[in-house]
Motif scaffolding. Structure first.
Motif, PDB file in Angstrom:
ATOM      1  N   LYS A 225       7.490 -32.393  37.776  1.00 40.72           N
ATOM      2  CA  LYS A 225       8.191 -33.427  37.208  1.00 40.72           C
ATOM      3  C   LYS A 225       8.015 -33.146  35.529  1.00 40.72           C
ATOM      4  O   LYS A 225       8.962 -33.226  35.032  1.00 40.72           O
ATOM      5  CB  LYS A 225       7.848 -34.767  37.544  1.00 40.72           C
ATOM      6  CG  LYS A 225       8.458 -35.305  39.107  1.00 40.72           C
ATOM      7  CD  LYS A 225       7.755 -36.566  39.436  1.00 40.72           C
ATOM      8  CE  LYS A 225       7.962 -36.810  40.835  1.00 40.72           C
ATOM      9  NZ  LYS A 225       7.134 -38.037  41.414  1.00 40.72           N
ATOM     10  N   ALA A 226       6.725 -32.975  35.139  1.00 45.21           N
ATOM     11  CA  ALA A 226       6.809 -32.841  33.525  1.00 45.21           C
ATOM     12  C   ALA A 226       7.346 -31.730  33.180  1.00 45.21           C
ATOM     13  O   ALA A 226       8.280 -31.551  32.121  1.00 45.21           O
ATOM     14  CB  ALA A 226       5.315 -32.642  33.294  1.00 45.21           C
ATOM     15  N   GLU A 228      10.201 -29.935  34.703  1.00 42.68           N
ATOM     16  CA  GLU A 228      11.706 -30.507  35.124  1.00 42.68           C
ATOM     17  C   GLU A 228      12.081 -31.273  33.942  1.00 42.68           C
ATOM     18  O   GLU A 228      13.306 -31.329  33.444  1.00 42.68           O
ATOM     19  CB  GLU A 228      11.995 -31.120  36.603  1.00 42.68           C
ATOM     20  CG  GLU A 228      11.927 -30.018  37.607  1.00 42.68           C
ATOM     21  CD  GLU A 228      11.922 -30.860  38.852  1.00 42.68           C
ATOM     22  OE1 GLU A 228      12.154 -30.126  39.848  1.00 42.68           O
ATOM     23  OE2 GLU A 228      11.795 -31.953  39.007  1.00 42.68           O
ATOM     24  N   GLN A 229      11.338 -32.182  33.697  1.00 37.32           N
ATOM     25  CA  GLN A 229      11.932 -33.344  32.723  1.00 37.32           C
ATOM     26  C   GLN A 229      11.448 -32.925  31.183  1.00 37.32           C
ATOM     27  O   GLN A 229      11.448 -33.593  30.146  1.00 37.32           O
ATOM     28  CB  GLN A 229      11.187 -34.922  33.024  1.00 37.32           C
ATOM     29  CG  GLN A 229      12.031 -35.305  34.406  1.00 37.32           C
ATOM     30  CD  GLN A 229      10.976 -36.404  34.908  1.00 37.32           C
ATOM     31  OE1 GLN A 229      10.223 -37.095  34.281  1.00 37.32           O
ATOM     32  NE2 GLN A 229      11.001 -36.547  36.053  1.00 37.32           N
ATOM     33  N   ASN A 230      10.873 -31.858  31.066  1.00 34.72           N
ATOM     34  CA  ASN A 230      10.300 -31.291  29.670  1.00 34.72           C
ATOM     35  C   ASN A 230       9.541 -32.111  29.237  1.00 34.72           C
ATOM     36  O   ASN A 230       9.853 -32.325  27.885  1.00 34.72           O
ATOM     37  CB  ASN A 230      11.794 -31.022  28.731  1.00 34.72           C
ATOM     38  CG  ASN A 230      11.388 -29.840  27.889  1.00 34.72           C
ATOM     39  OD1 ASN A 230      10.244 -29.081  27.868  1.00 34.72           O
ATOM     40  ND2 ASN A 230      12.326 -29.740  26.585  1.00 34.72           N
ATOM     41  N   LEU A 231       8.492 -32.598  29.746  1.00 39.97           N
ATOM     42  CA  LEU A 231       7.426 -33.600  29.172  1.00 39.97           C
ATOM     43  C   LEU A 231       6.103 -32.886  28.504  1.00 39.97           C
ATOM     44  O   LEU A 231       6.012 -31.723  29.102  1.00 39.97           O
ATOM     45  CB  LEU A 231       7.072 -34.815  30.379  1.00 39.97           C
ATOM     46  CG  LEU A 231       8.071 -35.341  30.774  1.00 39.97           C
ATOM     47  CD1 LEU A 231       7.305 -36.578  31.932  1.00 39.97           C
ATOM     48  CD2 LEU A 231       8.950 -36.292  29.873  1.00 39.97           C
TER      49      LEU A 231
END
Ligand SMILES: Cc1ncc(COP(=O)(O)O)c(/C=C/C(=O)C(=O)O)c1O
Length: 355
Positions: A225-226, A228-231
């Motif tokens: 998720k990090a 994919e969401q560029n976190l």
């Protein structure tokens, strides 16, 4: 010429004295000819870390971690674990004659791993909570009781695990794979392999790095998720769930290192469902003769998924790390398979059963 093993690379490891060793490392690099042909990837390999002394890659980290514990004069070691870390720490602590305490998430650890921790003489404590809770609690235990913590927050663990990449390159005749794929739980292993490859590059042994690729279970995918969401900072998952209990981790302690490893090498992260994991566990066993536990199959299942999405160049040379042995989780295997055929002990029955 030194045998292929963790200590072949001792000049890149921190231990000065005689290591606490169970002859770890030197694991096979299998060419996945059949699965590779199905996926249209001729150069698909699996590095079978289940062939280590306690049946997982954790032995590479523990030989260094426990050696350092002894060198630092530690009198007791501890860890929280989804199972393999505890199995490995128990064995290496026994070898070093150092008492060991392990914390496990109650009811969520594969039976083979519990058997190992018990038989190797660890004090095995089951926590009514998940791995992330157990990790929190073992930190508190170590601080209050002065025990030496050997989870992958301990940098010496990652030092030993660097050698996975060293060996793979040696086994490929000095060639750097285009991509290395690892199942990601606490994210120590992908970070360790990346660190080691950076060191080889700095020393001039290699001039490029593989695309570091992390695979997680769909029900436990904070790193995916990090990415994919560029976190830059991870959002932990409070209720991770997957049949691959080894990577059922919602708050990976090495997440930031893993994000660097993936991003700095143009790699990626992807998730696979439990069904895709179990299907690949079966395929590895039945099409390649390679027996791994569910979490380990996630790396190859991830490549199947990325290939189907058209995200893999067919001419890539890919090394998937399969991290633990099939025997670790026999209950999940038996649940997936048709049961044995039970017959009366006479030839007639046998002939009809064997048709
Ligand atoms: C078979 C298997 N495959 C992959 C992983 C993920 O590696 P990391 O991303 O470095 O955590 C684990 C991890 C296990 C534990 O974290 C533990 O044993 O406490 C594993 O046992």
């Amino acid at each position: 010429r030194r045998r292929l093993s963790v200590w072949r690379y001792r000049e890149l490891l921190p231990v000065r004295g005689e290591p606490v060793s169970l002859q770890e490392g030197g694991t096979p690099l299998y060419h996945l000819k059949n699965i590779g042909k199905e996926l249209g990837i001729p150069e698909l390999y699996a590095k079978h870390e289940g062939m280590n002394p306690t049946g997982s890659f954790k032995d590479r980290g523990m030989t260094v971690g426990v050696s350092m514990a002894r060198e630092l004069g530690m009198t007791s070691v501890a860890c929280a674990s989804t199972g393999n870390t505890s199995a490995s720490l128990a064995a290496y602590a026994a070898k070093a004659s150092i008492p060991c305490i392990v914390l496990l998430p109650a009811g969520k650890v594969a039976i083979g791993k519990v058997a190992q921790a018990l038989m190797h003489g660890a004090r095995v404590i089951s926590i009514r909570g998940n791995f992330d809770k157990a990790l929190e609690m073992v930190h508190e235990l170590c601080i209050s009781q002065g025990l030496y913590l050997l989870n992958s927050v301990n940098p010496y663990r990652l030092e030993g695990q660097k050698t996975i990449g060293f060996e793979a390159i040696d086994q490929l005749g000095g060639e750097v794979p285009d991509r290395m794929v690892l199942p990601v739980g606490n994210a120590g292993n992908i970070s360790a392999v990346y660190k080691g490859l950076r060191e080889l590059e700095a020393l001039g042994f290699i001039d490029r790095l593989p695309m570091m690729t992390g695979i997680q279970a769909a029900g436990s995918q904070p790193v995916v998720k990090a990415i994919e969401q560029n976190l830059d900072v991870l959002v932990p998952e409070s209720a991770p769930e997957t049949v691959a209990t080894a990577i059922r981790i919602g708050a990976p302690v090495n997440a930031e290192k893993a994000l660097v490893a993936i991003r700095a090498t143009g790699g990626t992260a992807a998730s696979v469902t439990d069904e895709e994991i179990l299907a690949m566990q079966r395929d590895l066993a039945r099409k390649e003769g390679i027996g791994v536990e569910p979490a380990s199959a996630a790396s190859v299942a991830g490549i199947r998924k990325l290939a189907e999405l058209g995200l893999i160049d067919r001419d890539e040379r890919i090394v998937c790390v399969v991290t633990g042995h099939l025997l670790k989780d026999p209950e999940t295997v038996v649940r997936q398979c048709e049961p044995p055929i039970e017959i009366d002990a006479d030839l007639h029955s046998l002939l009809s059963a064997s048709r």
